[in-house]
Design a protein around this motif. Structure first.
Motif, short mmCIF file in Angstrom:
data_model
loop_
_atom_site.label_atom_id
_atom_site.label_comp_id
_atom_site.label_asym_id
_atom_site.label_seq_id
_atom_site.Cartn_x
_atom_site.Cartn_y
_atom_site.Cartn_z
N ALA A 1 0.81 -1.21 0.00
CA ALA A 1 0.00 0.00 0.00
C ALA A 1 0.84 1.26 0.00
N ALA A 2 1.90 1.30 0.81
CA ALA A 2 2.71 2.51 0.92
C ALA A 2 3.39 2.83 -0.40
N VAL A 3 3.87 1.79 -1.11
CA VAL A 3 4.54 2.02 -2.39
C VAL A 3 3.55 2.55 -3.42
N ARG A 4 2.37 1.98 -3.45
CA ARG A 4 1.34 2.49 -4.37
C ARG A 4 0.99 3.94 -4.05
N ASP A 5 0.96 4.26 -2.77
CA ASP A 5 0.63 5.63 -2.36
C ASP A 5 1.68 6.63 -2.84
N MET A 6 2.92 6.15 -3.05
CA MET A 6 3.99 7.06 -3.45
C MET A 6 4.13 7.23 -4.96
N LEU A 7 3.30 6.53 -5.75
CA LEU A 7 3.38 6.65 -7.19
C LEU A 7 2.74 7.95 -7.67
N VAL A 8 3.27 8.49 -8.73
CA VAL A 8 2.70 9.70 -9.34
C VAL A 8 1.22 9.47 -9.63
N GLY A 9 0.39 10.43 -9.21
CA GLY A 9 -1.03 10.35 -9.51
C GLY A 9 -1.83 9.43 -8.61
N SER A 10 -1.21 8.89 -7.56
CA SER A 10 -1.96 8.01 -6.66
C SER A 10 -3.06 8.80 -5.97
N PRO A 11 -4.14 8.12 -5.58
CA PRO A 11 -5.20 8.83 -4.86
C PRO A 11 -4.67 9.54 -3.61
N TYR A 12 -3.73 8.90 -2.90
CA TYR A 12 -3.21 9.53 -1.68
C TYR A 12 -2.49 10.83 -2.00
N LEU A 13 -1.56 10.80 -2.94
CA LEU A 13 -0.81 12.02 -3.27
C LEU A 13 -1.70 13.08 -3.89
N THR A 14 -2.67 12.65 -4.68
CA THR A 14 -3.59 13.61 -5.29
C THR A 14 -4.34 14.39 -4.22
N GLU A 15 -4.81 13.67 -3.21
CA GLU A 15 -5.53 14.34 -2.12
C GLU A 15 -4.59 15.20 -1.28
N LEU A 16 -3.40 14.65 -0.95
CA LEU A 16 -2.45 15.40 -0.12
C LEU A 16 -2.05 16.71 -0.77
N ASN A 17 -1.80 16.67 -2.07
CA ASN A 17 -1.27 17.84 -2.78
C ASN A 17 -2.35 18.72 -3.39
#
Length: 276
Positions: free
Chosen positions: A175-191
């Motif tokens: 899960a953490a690695v997927r979260d760190m990929l460009v365009g992941s839902p997590y990064l999209t929300e964080l940024n």
């Protein structure tokens, strides 16, 4: 072939620590219980305590050992907490947000400094935007954090087929690695909102030779309270990449300078490679 193998191993060591490729699964993490966090030792509260957050598959010692030792030598109160770096990053952010609150509560302090490496650098920034004024964090120093995300390639090599052939390296299932990929839902929300907290000072470090978080701009954030530093600026002979940054003298000095420029005004420039 050596380059391809080295890059494959590097994927398994995003935080800067080499793990055994032969293992079918990484060892279960040793998570530091928040109830086990104790007050700073006597005589170390003059400066803000420092919280260290390691990277993926790495302990505090392997990610930030030289930084921790230098801070201890300065007489700083240092907290190095281990966590499950494969769980969703949002859970790790919750854990370290609670850790900040506990450190502040048990020490009666109003300010902390945070230093993170790789995934830990992303977590450090994410934790900083969890708080409102009065903000408990004074400074965040982020070393090669995927602030804007990474890709499924390392050094131009697509690692997806490699992971399918070598389950021990197939971190894309985590899960953490997927979260760190460009365009992941997590990064999209964080940024999608403010990428920094106005009351906090940030120093973002990156390397031209980082083959895991690349390009260097992926580790940078554009904001008035952020200083973005490429470690090769003024020191082109330092070729340290993602792994070597954990022990690279220049990187360590840049961290110390960011936290306390009066005590650490000098930043060394030494030849280095990613073999260290």
């Amino acid at each position: 072939m050596r380059t391809f193998f080295s890059l494959a191993v590097a994927l398994a060591v995003v935080g800067g620590a080499c793990t055994a490729v032969a293992a079918a699964e990484p060892a279960p993490p040793s998570i530091t219980p928040l109830t086990g966090i104790e007050p700073c030792p006597a005589g170390t509260l003059e400066d803000a305590p420092v919280l260290l957050i390691p990277g993926t598959n790495a302990t505090v010692e392997k990610s930030l050992g030289p930084v921790r030792q230098a801070l201890l030598d300065d007489g700083r109160c240092v907290y190095g907490l281990e966590y499950d770096s494969m769980q969703p990053i949002s859970l790790s952010v919750d854990y370290f947000t609670a850790a900040v609150e506990r450190i502040r509560e048990i020490n009666g302090t109003t300010a902390l400094d945070v230093v993170g490496k790789s995934q830990g650098a992303l977590i450090a920034r994410a934790v900083s935007v969890e708080f409102t004024d009065p903000h408990p964090l004074r400074q965040v120093v982020a070393i090669s954090g995927p602030q804007r995300g990474g890709t499924k390639s390392i050094g131009g090599v697509d690692i997806t087929p490699l992971g399918a052939q070598t389950p021990a390296l197939n971190l894309l299932d985590r899960a953490a690695v997927r979260d760190m990929l460009v365009g992941s839902p997590y990064l999209t929300e964080l940024n999608s909102g403010p990428m920094t907290a106005p009351a906090v000072r940030y120093t973002m470090l990156a390397s031209t030779y980082d083959q895991i978080v690349s390009p260097p701009s992926a580790s940078f954030v554009d904001a008035p309270n952020v200083t973005n530093i490429l470690i090769q600026d003024g020191c082109p002979e330092d070729w340290a990449g993602h792994l070597a940054e954990s022990t690279d003298p220049r990187t360590v000095d840049l961290v110390l300078n960011a936290l306390d420029p009066l005590r650490h005004p000098a930043v060394r420039c030494l030849p280095n490679t990613d073999e260290r």
